[in-house]
Design a protein around this motif. Structure first.
Motif, PDB file in Angstrom:
ATOM      1  N   PHE A 186      14.362  24.618  87.613  1.00 11.10           N
ATOM      2  CA  PHE A 186      14.991  24.121  86.389  1.00 11.10           C
ATOM      3  C   PHE A 186      14.475  24.888  85.174  1.00 11.10           C
ATOM      4  CE2 PHE A 186      14.579  21.311  82.704  1.00 11.10           C
ATOM      5  CZ  PHE A 186      15.922  21.057  82.446  1.00 11.10           C
ATOM      6  N   LEU A 187      13.156  25.069  85.076  1.00  7.30           N
ATOM      7  CA  LEU A 187      12.573  25.795  83.948  1.00  7.30           C
ATOM      8  C   LEU A 187      13.069  27.232  83.893  1.00  7.30           C
ATOM      9  CD1 LEU A 187       8.862  24.575  84.045  1.00  7.30           C
ATOM     10  CD2 LEU A 187      10.630  23.935  82.398  1.00  7.30           C
ATOM     11  N   PHE A 188      13.168  27.876  85.046  1.00  6.05           N
ATOM     12  CA  PHE A 188      13.644  29.253  85.094  1.00  6.05           C
ATOM     13  C   PHE A 188      15.101  29.334  84.631  1.00  6.05           C
ATOM     14  CE2 PHE A 188      15.606  32.874  87.228  1.00  6.05           C
ATOM     15  CZ  PHE A 188      14.762  33.882  86.805  1.00  6.05           C
ATOM     16  N   ASP A 189      15.931  28.399  85.115  1.00 11.56           N
ATOM     17  CA  ASP A 189      17.346  28.385  84.714  1.00 11.56           C
ATOM     18  C   ASP A 189      17.498  28.135  83.217  1.00 11.56           C
ATOM     19  OD1 ASP A 189      18.130  28.913  87.303  1.00 11.56           O
ATOM     20  OD2 ASP A 189      18.538  26.806  87.797  1.00 11.56           O
ATOM     21  N   GLU A 190      16.681  27.245  82.666  1.00 10.43           N
ATOM     22  CA  GLU A 190      16.729  26.966  81.235  1.00 10.43           C
ATOM     23  C   GLU A 190      16.323  28.201  80.423  1.00 10.43           C
ATOM     24  OE1 GLU A 190      17.643  24.162  79.241  1.00 10.43           O
ATOM     25  OE2 GLU A 190      18.691  23.895  81.148  1.00 10.43           O
ATOM     26  N   ALA A 191      15.306  28.902  80.887  1.00 13.11           N
ATOM     27  CA  ALA A 191      14.873  30.121  80.197  1.00 13.11           C
ATOM     28  C   ALA A 191      15.975  31.176  80.236  1.00 13.11           C
ATOM     29  CB  ALA A 191      13.591  30.654  80.826  1.00 13.11           C
ATOM     30  N   GLU A 192      16.645  31.301  81.359  1.00 11.77           N
ATOM     31  CA  GLU A 192      17.762  32.249  81.474  1.00 11.77           C
ATOM     32  C   GLU A 192      18.888  31.871  80.515  1.00 11.77           C
ATOM     33  OE1 GLU A 192      18.408  35.079  83.482  1.00 11.77           O
ATOM     34  OE2 GLU A 192      16.232  35.005  83.655  1.00 11.77           O
ATOM     35  N   ARG A 193      19.175  30.578  80.417  1.00  9.61           N
ATOM     36  CA  ARG A 193      20.241  30.103  79.528  1.00  9.61           C
ATOM     37  C   ARG A 193      19.895  30.394  78.074  1.00  9.61           C
ATOM     38  NH1 ARG A 193      20.977  26.129  76.355  1.00  9.61           N
ATOM     39  NH2 ARG A 193      19.075  25.051  76.962  1.00  9.61           N
ATOM     40  N   ARG A 194      18.645  30.120  77.674  1.00  2.00           N
ATOM     41  CA  ARG A 194      18.222  30.399  76.299  1.00  2.00           C
ATOM     42  C   ARG A 194      18.272  31.894  75.998  1.00  2.00           C
ATOM     43  NH1 ARG A 194      14.279  26.716  77.622  1.00  2.00           N
ATOM     44  NH2 ARG A 194      12.742  28.389  77.854  1.00  2.00           N
ATOM     45  N   GLY A 195      17.875  32.708  76.963  1.00  2.57           N
ATOM     46  CA  GLY A 195      17.923  34.152  76.776  1.00  2.57           C
ATOM     47  C   GLY A 195      19.347  34.653  76.589  1.00  2.57           C
TER      48      GLY A 195
ATOM     49  N   LEU B 276      21.884  32.887  75.472  1.00  3.64           N
ATOM     50  CA  LEU B 276      22.352  32.389  74.181  1.00  3.64           C
ATOM     51  C   LEU B 276      21.819  33.262  73.045  1.00  3.64           C
ATOM     52  CD1 LEU B 276      23.821  30.229  72.541  1.00  3.64           C
ATOM     53  CD2 LEU B 276      21.705  28.890  72.598  1.00  3.64           C
ATOM     54  N   ARG B 277      20.535  33.643  73.120  1.00  7.70           N
ATOM     55  CA  ARG B 277      19.935  34.494  72.100  1.00  7.70           C
ATOM     56  C   ARG B 277      20.636  35.854  72.051  1.00  7.70           C
ATOM     57  NH1 ARG B 277      15.190  34.853  74.174  1.00  7.70           N
ATOM     58  NH2 ARG B 277      15.451  36.932  74.962  1.00  7.70           N
ATOM     59  N   LYS B 278      20.936  36.416  73.223  1.00  9.93           N
ATOM     60  CA  LYS B 278      21.618  37.714  73.269  1.00  9.93           C
ATOM     61  C   LYS B 278      23.017  37.618  72.684  1.00  9.93           C
ATOM     62  CE  LYS B 278      18.979  39.335  77.208  1.00  9.93           C
ATOM     63  NZ  LYS B 278      18.982  39.579  78.642  1.00  9.93           N
ATOM     64  N   ARG B 279      23.732  36.514  72.966  1.00 15.67           N
ATOM     65  CA  ARG B 279      25.077  36.330  72.399  1.00 15.67           C
ATOM     66  C   ARG B 279      25.014  36.229  70.882  1.00 15.67           C
ATOM     67  NH1 ARG B 279      26.521  32.615  76.834  1.00 15.67           N
ATOM     68  NH2 ARG B 279      25.664  31.035  75.486  1.00 15.67           N
ATOM     69  N   LYS B 280      23.996  35.538  70.356  1.00 17.75           N
ATOM     70  CA  LYS B 280      23.854  35.412  68.908  1.00 17.75           C
ATOM     71  C   LYS B 280      23.626  36.775  68.274  1.00 17.75           C
ATOM     72  CE  LYS B 280      22.115  30.699  68.506  1.00 17.75           C
ATOM     73  NZ  LYS B 280      20.960  29.872  68.095  1.00 17.75           N
ATOM     74  N   ILE B 281      22.811  37.606  68.913  1.00 15.98           N
ATOM     75  CA  ILE B 281      22.542  38.942  68.390  1.00 15.98           C
ATOM     76  C   ILE B 281      23.826  39.759  68.348  1.00 15.98           C
ATOM     77  CG2 ILE B 281      21.374  41.127  68.895  1.00 15.98           C
ATOM     78  CD1 ILE B 281      19.011  39.419  69.930  1.00 15.98           C
ATOM     79  N   VAL B 282      24.631  39.681  69.407  1.00 12.28           N
ATOM     80  CA  VAL B 282      25.896  40.408  69.454  1.00 12.28           C
ATOM     81  C   VAL B 282      26.829  39.894  68.369  1.00 12.28           C
ATOM     82  CG1 VAL B 282      27.975  40.769  70.835  1.00 12.28           C
ATOM     83  CG2 VAL B 282      25.730  41.048  71.883  1.00 12.28           C
ATOM     84  N   ASP B 283      26.893  38.569  68.178  1.00  8.17           N
ATOM     85  CA  ASP B 283      27.750  37.993  67.142  1.00  8.17           C
ATOM     86  C   ASP B 283      27.338  38.467  65.755  1.00  8.17           C
ATOM     87  OD1 ASP B 283      29.172  36.658  69.080  1.00  8.17           O
ATOM     88  OD2 ASP B 283      28.228  34.707  68.719  1.00  8.17           O
ATOM     89  N   ILE B 284      26.041  38.531  65.516  1.00  5.59           N
ATOM     90  CA  ILE B 284      25.554  38.986  64.204  1.00  5.59           C
ATOM     91  C   ILE B 284      25.912  40.444  63.990  1.00  5.59           C
ATOM     92  CG2 ILE B 284      23.446  39.532  62.913  1.00  5.59           C
ATOM     93  CD1 ILE B 284      22.262  36.931  64.104  1.00  5.59           C
ATOM     94  N   LYS B 285      25.741  41.271  65.016  1.00  2.00           N
ATOM     95  CA  LYS B 285      26.065  42.695  64.884  1.00  2.00           C
ATOM     96  C   LYS B 285      27.560  42.883  64.652  1.00  2.00           C
ATOM     97  CE  LYS B 285      22.216  44.664  67.420  1.00  2.00           C
ATOM     98  NZ  LYS B 285      21.786  45.418  68.592  1.00  2.00           N
ATOM     99  N   GLU B 286      28.399  42.111  65.370  1.00  2.83           N
ATOM    100  CA  GLU B 286      29.846  42.225  65.164  1.00  2.83           C
ATOM    101  C   GLU B 286      30.223  41.808  63.751  1.00  2.83           C
ATOM    102  OE1 GLU B 286      31.660  39.950  68.283  1.00  2.83           O
ATOM    103  OE2 GLU B 286      31.299  41.497  69.776  1.00  2.83           O
ATOM    104  N   PHE B 287      29.588  40.742  63.238  1.00  9.50           N
ATOM    105  CA  PHE B 287      29.857  40.297  61.874  1.00  9.50           C
ATOM    106  C   PHE B 287      29.457  41.376  60.879  1.00  9.50           C
ATOM    107  CE2 PHE B 287      28.241  38.370  57.960  1.00  9.50           C
ATOM    108  CZ  PHE B 287      29.401  37.773  57.500  1.00  9.50           C
ATOM    109  N   GLU B 288      28.259  41.939  61.072  1.00  5.78           N
ATOM    110  CA  GLU B 288      27.784  42.980  60.161  1.00  5.78           C
ATOM    111  C   GLU B 288      28.689  44.202  60.216  1.00  5.78           C
ATOM    112  OE1 GLU B 288      23.760  43.556  61.373  1.00  5.78           O
ATOM    113  OE2 GLU B 288      23.028  41.871  60.213  1.00  5.78           O
ATOM    114  N   ASN B 289      29.132  44.584  61.409  1.00  4.14           N
ATOM    115  CA  ASN B 289      30.028  45.733  61.531  1.00  4.14           C
ATOM    116  C   ASN B 289      31.352  45.451  60.844  1.00  4.14           C
ATOM    117  OD1 ASN B 289      28.173  47.227  62.958  1.00  4.14           O
ATOM    118  ND2 ASN B 289      28.995  46.675  64.953  1.00  4.14           N
ATOM    119  N   GLY B 290      31.842  44.232  60.971  1.00  5.28           N
ATOM    120  CA  GLY B 290      33.086  43.848  60.303  1.00  5.28           C
ATOM    121  C   GLY B 290      32.951  43.931  58.792  1.00  5.28           C
TER     122      GLY B 290
END
Length: 78
Positions: free
Chosen positions: A41-50, A52-66
């Motif tokens: 469970f802990l491993f799966d939660e860590a993977e999920r958080r990771g 989510l963090r990567k998606r946020k970074i991509v969203d921020i970069k796409e916003f900045e590029n826009g």
């Protein structure tokens, strides 16, 4: 010195770094990892958080590029 009032407190502003370490034990007979359901469970939660963090970074970069593209278009018009 910065003071925080309870109504303005955002925990995400206070956390600089958080890490979870999971050490795996190998079964001496099978050679496979011997992990509990809680560890899975802990491993799966860590993977999920990771993820989510990567998606946020991509969203921020796409916003900045826009925004950069929009500014370049406005400058080109001028």
């Amino acid at each position: 010195m910065m003071l925080f009032h309870a109504e303005n407190l955002d925990v995400s502003d206070l956390v600089a770094l958080m890490a979870n370490f999971i050490f795996m034990v190998r079964d001496s007979k099978t050679g496979k990892t011997a992990e509990t359901e809680h560890e899975k469970f802990l491993f799966d939660e860590a993977e999920r958080r990771g993820s989510l963090r990567k998606r946020k970074i991509v969203d921020i970069k796409e916003f900045e590029n826009g925004e950069v593209n929009r500014l370049e278009a406005l400058l080109a018009e001028g």
